[in-house]
Design a protein around this motif. Structure first.
Motif, short mmCIF file in Angstrom:
data_model
loop_
_atom_site.label_atom_id
_atom_site.label_comp_id
_atom_site.label_asym_id
_atom_site.label_seq_id
_atom_site.Cartn_x
_atom_site.Cartn_y
_atom_site.Cartn_z
N ALA A 142 -14.26 14.36 -7.52
CA ALA A 142 -13.42 13.83 -6.47
C ALA A 142 -14.13 14.04 -5.33
CB ALA A 142 -12.00 14.67 -6.73
N TYR A 143 -14.73 15.27 -4.99
CA TYR A 143 -15.28 15.18 -3.95
C TYR A 143 -16.34 14.19 -3.68
CZ TYR A 143 -19.05 17.33 -0.67
OH TYR A 143 -20.14 17.69 0.39
N VAL A 144 -17.25 14.21 -4.50
CA VAL A 144 -18.56 13.24 -4.61
C VAL A 144 -18.09 11.83 -4.15
CG1 VAL A 144 -20.37 12.26 -5.82
CG2 VAL A 144 -20.14 14.54 -5.78
N PHE A 145 -16.86 11.47 -4.79
CA PHE A 145 -16.54 9.92 -4.79
C PHE A 145 -15.60 9.49 -3.49
CE2 PHE A 145 -17.90 9.78 -9.06
CZ PHE A 145 -18.60 8.62 -9.07
N ILE A 146 -15.05 10.74 -2.98
CA ILE A 146 -14.01 10.44 -1.74
C ILE A 146 -15.06 10.48 -0.65
CG2 ILE A 146 -12.41 11.49 -0.28
CD1 ILE A 146 -11.05 12.61 -2.80
N ILE A 147 -16.04 11.39 -0.52
CA ILE A 147 -17.04 11.29 0.38
C ILE A 147 -17.90 10.02 0.43
CG2 ILE A 147 -19.10 12.44 1.46
CD1 ILE A 147 -16.59 13.97 2.12
N SER A 148 -18.42 9.78 -0.78
CA SER A 148 -19.28 8.40 -0.94
C SER A 148 -18.25 7.37 -0.49
CB SER A 148 -19.64 8.26 -2.43
OG SER A 148 -20.33 7.14 -2.40
N GLY A 149 -17.19 6.85 -0.68
CA GLY A 149 -16.24 5.86 -0.04
C GLY A 149 -16.17 6.03 1.37
N LEU A 150 -15.98 6.98 1.79
CA LEU A 150 -15.61 7.42 3.26
C LEU A 150 -17.09 7.06 4.00
CD1 LEU A 150 -13.61 10.61 3.62
CD2 LEU A 150 -12.81 8.20 3.89
N MET A 151 -17.90 7.67 3.35
CA MET A 151 -19.49 7.37 4.20
C MET A 151 -19.77 5.82 4.11
SD MET A 151 -20.53 10.08 5.68
CE MET A 151 -22.27 9.43 5.89
N LYS A 152 -19.34 4.96 3.07
CA LYS A 152 -19.85 3.62 2.87
C LYS A 152 -18.80 3.12 4.18
CE LYS A 152 -21.18 3.13 -1.65
NZ LYS A 152 -21.04 4.38 -2.21
N LEU A 153 -17.61 3.48 4.49
CA LEU A 153 -16.73 2.94 5.29
C LEU A 153 -17.04 3.33 6.86
CD1 LEU A 153 -13.81 1.54 5.50
CD2 LEU A 153 -12.76 3.55 5.63
N LEU A 154 -17.50 4.31 7.15
CA LEU A 154 -17.84 4.78 8.25
C LEU A 154 -19.39 4.75 8.72
CD1 LEU A 154 -15.74 8.30 8.09
CD2 LEU A 154 -14.95 5.79 9.02
N ASP A 155 -20.23 4.86 7.76
CA ASP A 155 -21.55 4.81 8.23
C ASP A 155 -22.19 3.29 8.12
OD1 ASP A 155 -24.47 4.82 8.42
OD2 ASP A 155 -24.47 6.84 7.37
N ASN A 156 -22.64 2.82 9.27
CA ASN A 156 -23.06 1.28 9.22
C ASN A 156 -24.31 1.32 8.47
OD1 ASN A 156 -20.97 0.30 10.60
ND2 ASN A 156 -21.88 0.58 12.80
N GLU A 157 -25.13 2.31 8.77
CA GLU A 157 -26.52 2.17 7.93
C GLU A 157 -26.23 2.15 6.54
OE1 GLU A 157 -30.53 4.69 7.70
OE2 GLU A 157 -29.15 4.89 9.39
N LEU A 158 -25.47 2.93 6.09
CA LEU A 158 -25.33 2.86 4.59
C LEU A 158 -24.46 1.80 4.07
CD1 LEU A 158 -25.20 4.49 1.92
CD2 LEU A 158 -23.17 5.48 2.51
N SER A 159 -23.57 1.19 4.87
CA SER A 159 -22.81 -0.18 4.57
C SER A 159 -23.76 -1.21 4.48
CB SER A 159 -21.50 -0.40 5.30
OG SER A 159 -21.88 -0.42 6.80
N ASN A 160 -24.71 -1.30 5.66
CA ASN A 160 -25.67 -2.30 5.75
C ASN A 160 -26.60 -2.39 4.57
OD1 ASN A 160 -24.61 -3.50 8.04
ND2 ASN A 160 -25.85 -2.16 9.26
#
Length: 120
Positions: free
Chosen positions: A15-33
């Motif tokens: 749960a920790y890994v996937f919640i953090i992963s989803g939030l980072m994709k949402l909040l980190d422009n470099e990761l989403s790009n």
């Protein structure tokens, strides 16, 4: 008793890994790009679907609600991630591929454990 504690720990870690992963994709422009640059169909929509699935399935696993159902989309996401982002490194050798995919493979195994040990 020991097995239930181990399964609970696996649930929390996944749960920790996937919640953090989803939030980072949402909040980190470099990761989403980076995600959008993977040449997936409808990249922005795909990104938001992945974000939704990672966070919502992660929360479901954390709360021990419909874990078997929540694990299935995450298994698909992990297999896709390995195929899209890790398999191309096979041209560098099996050892390099194994290194690049190590965390993805561990998460995939943990997801299969949750699937096989969780109630329907």
């Amino acid at each position: 008793m020991h097995s239930s504690h181990s399964l609970k720990l696996i649930r929390y870690l996944v749960a920790y890994v996937f919640i953090i992963s989803g939030l980072m994709k949402l909040l980190d422009n470099e990761l989403s790009n980076y995600f959008i640059s993977l040449a997936l169909p409808f990249p922005t929509y795909t990104l938001y679907i992945i974000i939704f699935l990672e966070i919502s399935c992660g929360i479901s696993i954390l709360l021990n609600k419909k874990v078997r159902h929540a694990v299935i989309p995450l298994i698909i996401i992990m297999i896709s991630a390995i195929l899209i982002t890790k398999v191309p490194s096979l041209h560098l050798g099996v050892l390099q591929f194994g290194f690049n995919a190590r965390l993805d493979i561990v998460m995939l195994v943990l997801l299969f454990i949750l699937y096989s040990r969780s109630r329907i």
